[in-house]
Scaffold this active site. Structure first.
Site, PDB file in Angstrom:
ATOM      1  CG  HIS A 277      -1.809   1.321   1.565  1.00 15.63           C
ATOM      2  ND1 HIS A 277      -2.870   1.210   1.152  1.00 15.63           N
ATOM      3  CD2 HIS A 277      -1.535   2.583   1.995  1.00 15.63           C
ATOM      4  CE1 HIS A 277      -3.445   2.295   1.338  1.00 15.63           C
ATOM      5  NE2 HIS A 277      -2.524   3.165   2.028  1.00 15.63           N
ATOM      6  CD  GLU A 278       2.127   3.362   3.645  1.00  8.33           C
ATOM      7  OE1 GLU A 278       2.557   4.658   3.470  1.00  8.33           O
ATOM      8  OE2 GLU A 278       1.178   3.256   4.413  1.00  8.33           O
TER       9      GLU A 278
ATOM     10  CG  HIS B  98       0.052   6.431  -0.522  1.00 10.36           C
ATOM     11  ND1 HIS B  98      -1.100   6.703  -1.155  1.00 10.36           N
ATOM     12  CD2 HIS B  98      -0.262   5.658   0.587  1.00 10.36           C
ATOM     13  CE1 HIS B  98      -2.039   6.508  -0.259  1.00 10.36           C
ATOM     14  NE2 HIS B  98      -1.651   5.761   0.613  1.00 10.36           N
TER      15      HIS B  98
ATOM     16  CD  GLU C  24      -4.905   6.392   2.679  1.00 13.85           C
ATOM     17  OE1 GLU C  24      -4.682   5.140   2.352  1.00 13.85           O
ATOM     18  OE2 GLU C  24      -4.243   7.256   3.165  1.00 13.85           O
TER      19      GLU C  24
END
Length: 252
Positions: free
Chosen positions: A130-131, A134, A189
């Protein structure tokens, strides 16, 4: 870990407070006030990320290579791969109780021991994915531009002839904290969630950890009062989205 919106008890750092100590003779009259946001090239973002990550590392307690935390992270890193869109990555564990992880545009990936205590390896893989999302999707770059769009930093940029190379160690540290603690929009997100799901599938890793990590965080959110997280999707909803994708893909 943020899976950023989901962090517990996170405080938002003040950006580059050290700028207020700069010599103001003739500087505040610069054209810096006219900037609405600071435009950065990819190379500048990487350079600032290098500097900010180095400063944060210098202040953190990093797990030794022979520790169980570091060994776990090495296994996780081998599963996830060694680059984000071609940018080499490096992984370290910060020995801190925070339920947190972050990635920067220079490939700096840091995981807090508090997150590793709470999550399984598969869940940590999902969080890091997930990071990484980003970064890969440009959210981190936009966050840095916002951070550098503050009045104090615009003054620093204008007075010092450019932001890259002009920030003090304390300013770089505060920039790093601002990036680590940055909040993303619901859309960002959701995009990072889907990026992690796709990355896990591509790497032959079960995406179930993404759903269960959200489910664990959902339990932490129960009974929570109105907070900084209210602008972001609820963990339970995000977990269900992943479950729905798994079902559509025939994954149990």
């Amino acid at each position: 870990m943020k899976i950023r919106a989901l962090l517990v008890a996170m405080s938002v750092a003040t950006v580059l407070t050290g700028c207020q100590n700069m010599d103001s003779n003739g500087l505040l009259s610069s054209g810096a006030e006219a900037f609405q946001a600071y435009s950065l090239s990819d190379a500048q973002v990487k350079t600032l990320s290098d500097q900010a990550c180095q400063e944060m590392d210098s202040k953190a307690t990093i797990a030794p290579a022979n520790s169980e935390y570091a060994k776990r992270l090495t296994t996780i890193a081998n599963a996830l791969g060694n680059n984000i869109n071609g940018q080499p990555v490096n992984y370290k564990v910060y020995m801190a109780k925070d339920v947190n992880a972050f990635a920067m545009a220079n490939g700096c990936i840091r995981v807090y021991s508090g997150l590793m205590d709470m999550m399984t390896d598969n869940e940590v893989e999902a969080v890091i994915g997930h990071e990484m999302g980003h970064v890969a999707l440009g959210h981190v770059k936009k966050g840095m531009q916002v951070a550098l769009g503050t009045n104090a930093v615009r003054v620093a940029a204008a007075s010092a002839g450019g932001i890259v190379g002009s920030l003090s160690q304390s300013q770089l540290g505060n920039l790093g904290e601002k990036l680590v603690n940055s909040q993303f929009s619901q859309r960002q997100e959701a995009e990072a969630d889907d990026y992690s799901y796709d990355l896990l599938r591509q790497r032959g890793i079960s995406p179930a950890g993404l759903a269960t990590s959200f489910e664990k965080l959902a339990k932490l959110e129960e009974g929570r009062q109105s907070s900084m997280f209210d602008d972001h999707p609820a963990s339970a909803e995000r977990a269900q989205h992943i479950r729905d994708r798994m079902s559509a893909d025939g994954i149990k």
